[in-house]
Write an enzyme that holds these catalytic residues in place. Structure first.
Site, PDB file in Angstrom:
ATOM      1  N   HIS A  56       0.825  -1.204   0.000  1.00 49.19           N
ATOM      2  CA  HIS A  56       0.000   0.000   0.000  1.00 49.19           C
ATOM      3  C   HIS A  56       0.864   1.262   0.000  1.00 49.19           C
ATOM      4  CE1 HIS A  56      -3.801  -2.227   1.588  1.00 49.19           C
ATOM      5  NE2 HIS A  56      -3.696  -2.255   0.276  1.00 49.19           N
ATOM      6  N   HIS A  89      -0.159  -8.778   1.077  1.00 56.69           N
ATOM      7  CA  HIS A  89      -1.208  -8.909   2.092  1.00 56.69           C
ATOM      8  C   HIS A  89      -1.798 -10.312   2.158  1.00 56.69           C
ATOM      9  CE1 HIS A  89      -1.173  -4.846   0.233  1.00 56.69           C
ATOM     10  NE2 HIS A  89      -1.034  -4.489   1.486  1.00 56.69           N
ATOM     11  N   CYS A 111       3.559 -11.841   2.482  1.00 56.15           N
ATOM     12  CA  CYS A 111       4.603 -11.750   3.501  1.00 56.15           C
ATOM     13  C   CYS A 111       4.644 -13.052   4.294  1.00 56.15           C
ATOM     14  CB  CYS A 111       4.326 -10.579   4.436  1.00 56.15           C
ATOM     15  SG  CYS A 111       5.464 -10.498   5.838  1.00 56.15           S
ATOM     16  N   HIS A 139      -9.818  -4.774   5.065  1.00 62.24           N
ATOM     17  CA  HIS A 139      -8.394  -4.748   4.708  1.00 62.24           C
ATOM     18  C   HIS A 139      -8.053  -6.056   4.003  1.00 62.24           C
ATOM     19  CE1 HIS A 139      -4.011  -4.809   5.113  1.00 62.24           C
ATOM     20  NE2 HIS A 139      -4.074  -3.499   5.290  1.00 62.24           N
ATOM     21  N   GLU A 141      -5.483  -7.956   3.945  1.00 60.68           N
ATOM     22  CA  GLU A 141      -4.867  -8.989   4.777  1.00 60.68           C
ATOM     23  C   GLU A 141      -5.923  -9.720   5.596  1.00 60.68           C
ATOM     24  OE1 GLU A 141      -2.111  -9.592   8.700  1.00 60.68           O
ATOM     25  OE2 GLU A 141      -1.688  -7.815   7.494  1.00 60.68           O
ATOM     26  N   THR A 179      -1.379  -8.337  11.064  1.00 60.32           N
ATOM     27  CA  THR A 179       0.029  -8.115  11.419  1.00 60.32           C
ATOM     28  C   THR A 179       0.401  -6.647  11.565  1.00 60.32           C
ATOM     29  OG1 THR A 179       0.724  -8.116   9.096  1.00 60.32           O
ATOM     30  CG2 THR A 179       0.744 -10.242  10.252  1.00 60.32           C
ATOM     31  N   CYS A 209       3.714  -8.069  13.428  1.00 61.81           N
ATOM     32  CA  CYS A 209       5.055  -8.370  12.927  1.00 61.81           C
ATOM     33  C   CYS A 209       6.123  -7.503  13.591  1.00 61.81           C
ATOM     34  CB  CYS A 209       5.088  -8.236  11.406  1.00 61.81           C
ATOM     35  SG  CYS A 209       5.412  -6.577  10.799  1.00 61.81           S
ATOM     36  N   SER A 237      -2.424   2.715   3.772  1.00 63.14           N
ATOM     37  CA  SER A 237      -1.441   1.878   4.469  1.00 63.14           C
ATOM     38  C   SER A 237      -1.799   1.774   5.939  1.00 63.14           C
ATOM     39  CB  SER A 237      -0.035   2.471   4.308  1.00 63.14           C
ATOM     40  OG  SER A 237       0.877   1.857   5.200  1.00 63.14           O
ATOM     41  N   ASN A 239      -0.194   0.161   8.411  1.00 60.80           N
ATOM     42  CA  ASN A 239       0.920   0.358   9.350  1.00 60.80           C
ATOM     43  C   ASN A 239       1.338   1.821   9.428  1.00 60.80           C
ATOM     44  OD1 ASN A 239       3.758   0.716   7.886  1.00 60.80           O
ATOM     45  ND2 ASN A 239       2.520  -0.645   6.616  1.00 60.80           N
TER      46      ASN A 239
END
EC number: 1.17.7.4
Length: 326
Positions: A56, A89, A111, A139, A141, A179, A209, A237, A239
């Site tokens: 992202h 993702h 990942c 999302h 993921e 994560t 993570c 994004s 994160n």
């Protein structure tokens, strides 16, 4: 010049400095995902199809488009006989099966830390355990992880969701997390789950993570030293958004930018210490461009803070070795 509408010139305080968070920017999973796309293009030629944005970040996606990547949201957009790459993702089992049935050449850029969660989910469902996932609805993921099994998954986004959650057997329940969550927010929700379901099973190692935790910890260390924090990252994004929230929760104004021109001079007007960090999907070239823009606004000093030095790497999928991609 002192006007906050000024495009360049002295806007920040005369003795202003930039504090650089460490670590910041690309994580091992993002590095790996981008390399997979670049090597696939080198091996098979353009176009290469990628299901969903590989990571992202607008800059990364646009750069890969120039090199021959085509980003799609559904596999039906990929012509038969072509190559498809799954984004970092991850994808659901249904998407993976569909790609195999269609005979597409597949490279999986999921990942490895997300894949670890997928394995946990499949194993626990085989044991008949219901799984509560902490994550953000919609999302990719979360959709990929929830889609590893047909039933028995329950998504919660807040403590309030936990209060409303009812499970068929409170003695047979486990939890996993997205994560890229806020470490602190996840801890609060996990606490609520443990209080409501004392028998709940946790992963042996937390699902959030290493890169997410390290970058959040770096902002926790940096933010109290700053008058304002600028996070380099795209709006979608997860994160990067969490980094902005971490700074704000420590009482510091924080802003997220995708490019240096998005910086409003008013953000740094009269400020002495300006923190800069970057999400795990944001390249260092953007962080350096932001620093250059802040210099235009009168910030002369840059100080890199101490922090964890990351030395993590993940292997590439079979078939993308150096000799093949040369």
């Amino acid at each position: 010049m002192s006007s906050t509408d000024t495009l360049s010139g002295q806007v920040a305080a005369a003795d202003a400095e930039i504090l650089l968070a460490q670590p910041r920017g690309f994580c091992a999973g993002v590095d790996r995902a981008i390399e997979i796309v670049e090597r696939a293009i080198a091996m098979h030629g353009a176009p290469i199809y990628v299901r969903h944005e590989i990571v992202h970040n607008k800059y990364v996606v646009e750069d890969l488009k120039k090199k021959g990547a085509i980003f799609v949201e559904e596999l039906e957009e990929v012509p038969s006989g072509n190559t498809v790459i799954f984004s970092a993702h991850g994808v659901s089992k249904a998407v993976r099966d569909e790609a195999a049935v269609r005979g597409l050449r597949i490279y999986d850029a999921t990942c490895p830390l997300v894949t670890k969660v997928h394995v946990e989910v499949a194993k626990m469902r085989q044991e008949g355990v219901d799984i509560v996932m902490i994550g953000h609805k919609g999302h990719p993921e979360v959709e990929g992880t929830m889609g590893q099994v047909e039933r028995g998954m329950h998504l919660v986004e807040s403590v309030e969701d936990v209060r409303r959650l009812e499970l068929p057997d409170p003695e047979r329940v486990a939890l996993v997390t997205q994560t890229t969550l806020s470490v602190d927010d996840a801890a609060e929700i996990i606490g609520a789950l443990k209080a409501k379901f004392p028998a709940i099973r946790e992963p042996k190692k937390q699902d959030i993570c290493y890169a997410t935790q390290n970058r959040q910890d770096a902002v926790k260390f940096m933010a109290p030293q700053c008058d304002v924090v600028i996070v380099v990252g795209s709006p979608n994004s997860s994160n990067s958004s969490r980094l902005r929230e971490v700074a704000e929760k420590r009482g510091v104004a924080a802003y997220m930018v995708d490019a240096p021109e998005q910086i409003d001079p008013a953000w740094v007007a009269g400020k002495r210490r300006i923190g800069v960090t970057a999400g795990a999907s944001a390249p260092e070239v953007l962080a350096q461009a932001v620093i250059a823009r802040l210099r235009e606004l009168g910030v002369t000093n840059v100080r890199a803070l101490e922090g964890i030095e990351e030395n993590v790497s993940f292997p590439l999928p079979r078939g993308l070795n150096l000799s093949s991609a040369a």
